[in-house]
Write a protein that holds these residues in place. Structure first.
Motif, PDB file in Angstrom:
ATOM      1  N   GLY A 161      69.001 138.606 -14.971  1.00  0.00           N
ATOM      2  CA  GLY A 161      68.723 140.255 -14.438  1.00  0.00           C
ATOM      3  C   GLY A 161      67.832 140.722 -14.242  1.00  0.00           C
ATOM      4  N   GLY A 162      67.125 140.375 -14.623  1.00  0.00           N
ATOM      5  CA  GLY A 162      65.878 141.103 -14.822  1.00  0.00           C
ATOM      6  C   GLY A 162      64.816 140.739 -13.483  1.00  0.00           C
ATOM      7  N   MET A 163      63.348 141.315 -13.787  1.00  0.00           N
ATOM      8  CA  MET A 163      62.850 142.113 -12.932  1.00  0.00           C
ATOM      9  C   MET A 163      60.700 141.601 -13.298  1.00  0.00           C
ATOM     10  SD  MET A 163      62.810 145.442 -12.160  1.00  0.00           S
ATOM     11  CE  MET A 163      64.289 146.130 -12.378  1.00  0.00           C
ATOM     12  N   VAL A 164      59.638 141.459 -13.149  1.00  0.00           N
ATOM     13  CA  VAL A 164      58.218 141.650 -13.037  1.00  0.00           C
ATOM     14  C   VAL A 164      58.275 142.848 -12.860  1.00  0.00           C
ATOM     15  CG1 VAL A 164      56.585 140.775 -12.016  1.00  0.00           C
ATOM     16  CG2 VAL A 164      58.467 138.799 -11.906  1.00  0.00           C
ATOM     17  N   CYS A 165      57.137 142.890 -13.500  1.00  0.00           N
ATOM     18  CA  CYS A 165      56.159 144.651 -13.622  1.00  0.00           C
ATOM     19  C   CYS A 165      54.591 143.691 -13.641  1.00  0.00           C
ATOM     20  CB  CYS A 165      56.620 145.352 -14.062  1.00  0.00           C
ATOM     21  SG  CYS A 165      55.493 145.257 -15.905  1.00  0.00           S
ATOM     22  N   THR A 166      53.858 144.399 -12.673  1.00  0.00           N
ATOM     23  CA  THR A 166      52.283 144.242 -13.415  1.00  0.00           C
ATOM     24  C   THR A 166      51.891 146.006 -14.192  1.00  0.00           C
ATOM     25  OG1 THR A 166      51.900 146.099 -11.591  1.00  0.00           O
ATOM     26  CG2 THR A 166      52.496 143.445 -11.189  1.00  0.00           C
ATOM     27  N   SER A 167      50.733 145.618 -14.445  1.00  0.00           N
ATOM     28  CA  SER A 167      50.146 147.211 -15.663  1.00  0.00           C
ATOM     29  C   SER A 167      50.108 148.137 -14.476  1.00  0.00           C
ATOM     30  CB  SER A 167      48.807 146.836 -16.155  1.00  0.00           C
ATOM     31  OG  SER A 167      47.607 145.933 -15.052  1.00  0.00           O
ATOM     32  N   ALA A 168      49.848 147.875 -12.777  1.00  0.00           N
ATOM     33  CA  ALA A 168      49.770 149.203 -12.484  1.00  0.00           C
ATOM     34  C   ALA A 168      51.248 149.689 -12.379  1.00  0.00           C
ATOM     35  CB  ALA A 168      48.934 148.609 -10.894  1.00  0.00           C
ATOM     36  N   ASN A 169      52.241 149.220 -12.086  1.00  0.00           N
ATOM     37  CA  ASN A 169      53.879 149.465 -11.733  1.00  0.00           C
ATOM     38  C   ASN A 169      54.290 149.568 -12.891  1.00  0.00           C
ATOM     39  OD1 ASN A 169      54.831 147.175 -11.795  1.00  0.00           O
ATOM     40  ND2 ASN A 169      54.514 146.749  -9.707  1.00  0.00           N
ATOM     41  N   ALA A 170      54.464 149.254 -14.165  1.00  0.00           N
ATOM     42  CA  ALA A 170      54.919 148.767 -15.112  1.00  0.00           C
ATOM     43  C   ALA A 170      55.898 149.977 -15.755  1.00  0.00           C
ATOM     44  CB  ALA A 170      54.108 148.912 -16.699  1.00  0.00           C
ATOM     45  N   ARG A 171      55.277 151.474 -15.247  1.00  0.00           N
ATOM     46  CA  ARG A 171      56.023 152.708 -16.238  1.00  0.00           C
ATOM     47  C   ARG A 171      57.153 152.681 -15.290  1.00  0.00           C
ATOM     48  NH1 ARG A 171      53.956 158.629 -17.404  1.00  0.00           N
ATOM     49  NH2 ARG A 171      56.375 159.775 -17.832  1.00  0.00           N
ATOM     50  N   MET A 172      56.514 152.934 -13.540  1.00  0.00           N
ATOM     51  CA  MET A 172      57.821 152.763 -12.829  1.00  0.00           C
ATOM     52  C   MET A 172      58.976 151.930 -13.081  1.00  0.00           C
ATOM     53  SD  MET A 172      58.573 152.323  -9.972  1.00  0.00           S
ATOM     54  CE  MET A 172      57.455 150.675  -8.784  1.00  0.00           C
ATOM     55  N   ILE A 173      58.546 150.787 -13.072  1.00  0.00           N
ATOM     56  CA  ILE A 173      59.767 149.449 -13.184  1.00  0.00           C
ATOM     57  C   ILE A 173      60.490 149.987 -14.323  1.00  0.00           C
ATOM     58  CG2 ILE A 173      60.280 147.227 -13.889  1.00  0.00           C
ATOM     59  CD1 ILE A 173      59.278 147.539 -10.828  1.00  0.00           C
ATOM     60  N   ILE A 174      59.247 149.952 -15.719  1.00  0.00           N
ATOM     61  CA  ILE A 174      60.322 150.518 -16.962  1.00  0.00           C
ATOM     62  C   ILE A 174      61.366 152.200 -16.497  1.00  0.00           C
ATOM     63  CG2 ILE A 174      60.458 151.571 -19.067  1.00  0.00           C
ATOM     64  CD1 ILE A 174      58.275 149.591 -19.777  1.00  0.00           C
ATOM     65  N   GLU A 175      61.234 153.075 -15.681  1.00  0.00           N
ATOM     66  CA  GLU A 175      62.295 154.263 -15.904  1.00  0.00           C
ATOM     67  C   GLU A 175      63.144 153.912 -15.099  1.00  0.00           C
ATOM     68  OE1 GLU A 175      58.234 157.714 -16.067  1.00  0.00           O
ATOM     69  OE2 GLU A 175      58.814 156.489 -13.780  1.00  0.00           O
ATOM     70  N   ARG A 176      63.384 152.907 -13.608  1.00  0.00           N
ATOM     71  CA  ARG A 176      64.121 152.441 -12.813  1.00  0.00           C
ATOM     72  C   ARG A 176      65.124 151.597 -13.604  1.00  0.00           C
ATOM     73  NH1 ARG A 176      63.162 152.674  -7.056  1.00  0.00           N
ATOM     74  NH2 ARG A 176      61.011 154.439  -7.150  1.00  0.00           N
ATOM     75  N   ALA A 177      64.601 151.116 -14.625  1.00  0.00           N
ATOM     76  CA  ALA A 177      65.561 149.675 -15.411  1.00  0.00           C
ATOM     77  C   ALA A 177      66.701 150.388 -16.443  1.00  0.00           C
ATOM     78  CB  ALA A 177      64.547 148.557 -15.860  1.00  0.00           C
ATOM     79  N   MET A 178      65.937 151.545 -17.135  1.00  0.00           N
ATOM     80  CA  MET A 178      66.212 152.330 -17.860  1.00  0.00           C
ATOM     81  C   MET A 178      67.451 153.025 -17.472  1.00  0.00           C
ATOM     82  SD  MET A 178      64.316 152.789 -21.427  1.00  0.00           S
ATOM     83  CE  MET A 178      64.978 153.428 -22.214  1.00  0.00           C
ATOM     84  N   LYS A 179      67.252 153.204 -16.705  1.00  0.00           N
ATOM     85  CA  LYS A 179      68.795 153.546 -15.776  1.00  0.00           C
ATOM     86  C   LYS A 179      69.526 153.024 -15.713  1.00  0.00           C
ATOM     87  CE  LYS A 179      66.312 157.023 -12.840  1.00  0.00           C
ATOM     88  NZ  LYS A 179      65.887 157.181 -11.964  1.00  0.00           N
ATOM     89  N   GLU A 180      69.422 151.796 -16.241  1.00  0.00           N
ATOM     90  CA  GLU A 180      70.444 151.028 -16.212  1.00  0.00           C
ATOM     91  C   GLU A 180      71.390 150.540 -17.979  1.00  0.00           C
ATOM     92  OE1 GLU A 180      71.164 147.220 -14.896  1.00  0.00           O
ATOM     93  OE2 GLU A 180      69.733 146.777 -12.856  1.00  0.00           O
ATOM     94  N   GLY A 181      70.806 152.351 -18.506  1.00  0.00           N
ATOM     95  CA  GLY A 181      71.387 152.438 -19.967  1.00  0.00           C
ATOM     96  C   GLY A 181      71.408 151.032 -21.014  1.00  0.00           C
ATOM     97  N   LYS A 182      70.270 150.589 -20.387  1.00  0.00           N
ATOM     98  CA  LYS A 182      70.170 149.006 -21.180  1.00  0.00           C
ATOM     99  C   LYS A 182      68.509 149.202 -22.534  1.00  0.00           C
ATOM    100  CE  LYS A 182      72.822 145.875 -18.501  1.00  0.00           C
ATOM    101  NZ  LYS A 182      72.518 144.626 -17.794  1.00  0.00           N
ATOM    102  N   LYS A 183      68.467 148.478 -23.605  1.00  0.00           N
ATOM    103  CA  LYS A 183      67.267 148.246 -23.299  1.00  0.00           C
ATOM    104  C   LYS A 183      66.210 147.195 -23.144  1.00  0.00           C
ATOM    105  CE  LYS A 183      69.074 149.132 -28.542  1.00  0.00           C
ATOM    106  NZ  LYS A 183      68.383 150.151 -28.666  1.00  0.00           N
ATOM    107  N   ILE A 184      65.333 147.939 -22.732  1.00  0.00           N
ATOM    108  CA  ILE A 184      64.312 146.344 -22.188  1.00  0.00           C
ATOM    109  C   ILE A 184      63.293 145.893 -23.034  1.00  0.00           C
ATOM    110  CG2 ILE A 184      62.057 146.755 -20.918  1.00  0.00           C
ATOM    111  CD1 ILE A 184      64.607 148.805 -20.066  1.00  0.00           C
ATOM    112  N   LEU A 185      63.832 144.266 -22.761  1.00  0.00           N
ATOM    113  CA  LEU A 185      63.266 143.358 -23.318  1.00  0.00           C
ATOM    114  C   LEU A 185      62.138 142.902 -23.064  1.00  0.00           C
ATOM    115  CD1 LEU A 185      61.911 141.004 -24.871  1.00  0.00           C
ATOM    116  CD2 LEU A 185      63.913 139.544 -24.307  1.00  0.00           C
ATOM    117  N   PHE A 186      60.844 143.342 -23.858  1.00  0.00           N
ATOM    118  CA  PHE A 186      59.430 143.146 -22.982  1.00  0.00           C
ATOM    119  C   PHE A 186      58.777 142.076 -22.652  1.00  0.00           C
ATOM    120  CE2 PHE A 186      55.459 144.578 -21.331  1.00  0.00           C
ATOM    121  CZ  PHE A 186      55.892 145.098 -20.147  1.00  0.00           C
TER     122      PHE A 186
END
Ligand code: 13P
Ligand code: SF4
Length: 332
Positions: free
Chosen positions: A135-160
């Motif tokens: 259920g996860g996704m990819v990020c790059t160094s250019a968008n990592a913050r935005m992707i993590i911000e959106r993903a955190m809205k699911e209320g889960k811990k991020i495995l990075f």
């Protein structure tokens, strides 16, 4: 540039004009190879722009995970790499290591369902596919913050995975708690759980290098890539991805001195003066540097001869799930 380099470049140009081929080159490539690129950029720009390109063949000058990303996003294209050189960081994690990290977290009391994985684009298609399946996704160094911000809205811990530095740097920026899996700290107390991978090139920059340049040139600006250690990012004036660094440094007053903590080939061609590599050594990415003009020429010749070499081939399942993970990022 020697006359033989120029001659080889001419032969490459002539071959390109006869073939349905697009040569793609990452910013970290050697200058003489970079100059041959029809599409140049950072890893995200290259994957996106190559998808929209109409040539039958893509010859990708970069590292393996980048060529794989092009193949995943454009399965109908034939993707060849003059050297299938593997990024040291991407090599630090494969499907098995990824599964073991999930098991370590489960053993520490974090259910699989409570984890949302995000993989940095610097990972194999196999790892991207495992992340996509969870259920996860990819990020790059250019968008990592935005992707993590959106993903955190699911209320889960991020495995990075796989870059602990990028994970920790974004966590610091966002005021979140992070940990490195297996370092003895309690993952339950962290929001971002980082795999213990790193870039061997960006590890070369240190806080001592920052102090050295600040003392030598008072008023100098320090700009670094987020693959650098968190201590270095904290001591810097600007932290940004390849494209963000280029934009930031390009906008500085020409008299402003800047020391840059990223790959040597890029820093060297970034700005004509007042620009320093933030290191006493020469931080070249060894795998990016493996691709030579001769390799590029041989690859183009192989297309003309009807026997293409070094083609990226992925299983249907891996390509499918890696695409799911990449397209979730694109959709955001
Ligand atoms: P970019 O995503 O900025 O192109 O970086 C790729 C990379 O390998 C940085 O070390
Ligand atoms: Fe991989 Fe580091 Fe080279 Fe980038 S600079 S390709 S992360 S080894």
């Amino acid at each position: 540039m020697t006359s033989s380099t120029k001659e080889l470049q001419e032969r490459i140009r002539a071959l390109k004009s006869r073939l349905s081929v697009t040569v793609v080159a990452h910013y970290y490539q050697r200058d003489e190879v970079f100059e041959m690129g029809d599409i140049t950029g950072d890893s995200l720009e290259l994957a996106k722009r190559t998808r929209d390109d109409s040539a039958e063949f893509v010859v990708f000058c970069g590292v393996g995970f980048m060529g794989e990303s092009v193949k995943v996003l454009s399965p109908h294209k034939r993707v060849l790499m003059p050297k299938i050189a593997c990024c040291a960081m991407a090599k630090m994690i494969d499907g098995g290591y990824y599964e073991r990290s999930v098991l370590t977290l489960e053993a520490a009391g974090i259910a699989k369902e409570a984890i949302l994985p995000i993989t940095y684009i610097n990972s194999s298609a196999e790892v991207k596919a495992r992340v996509g399946q969870m259920g996860g996704m990819v990020c790059t160094s250019a968008n990592a913050r935005m992707i993590i911000e959106r993903a955190m809205k699911e209320g889960k811990k991020i495995l990075f995975v796989p870059d602990r530095c990028l994970g920790q740097n974004i966590a610091r920026e966002m005021g979140l708690a992070s940990c490195v899996i297996g370092d003895g700290s309690d993952p339950k107390a962290a929001d971002i759980l980082c795999y213990d991978g790193f870039c061997s090139v960006h590890q070369l920059f240190s806080v001592d290098d920052v102090a050295f340049y600040r003392k030598k040139y008072p008023g100098i600006v320090i700009a670094v890539h987020p693959e650098c250690d968190p201590s270095v990012c904290e001591a810097a004036d600007f932290v940004g991805s390849t494209s963000q660094l280029i934009k930031y440094i390009g906008a500085l007053d020409p008299e402003q001195k800047v020391a840059v903590g990223t790959e040597y080939n890029l820093v060297n061609r970034m700005r004509p003066k007042n620009t320093y590599v933030l290191s006493s050594s020469k931080p070249e990415c060894p795998t990016m540097n493996e691709t030579t003009l001769e390799d590029l020429y041989a690859t183009l010749r192989s297309i003309e001869e009807g026997a293409p070499i070094n083609e990226i081939v992925l299983s249907e399942e891996t390509a499918y799930w890696a695409r799911v993970a990449l397209e979730r990022m694109m959709a955001l």
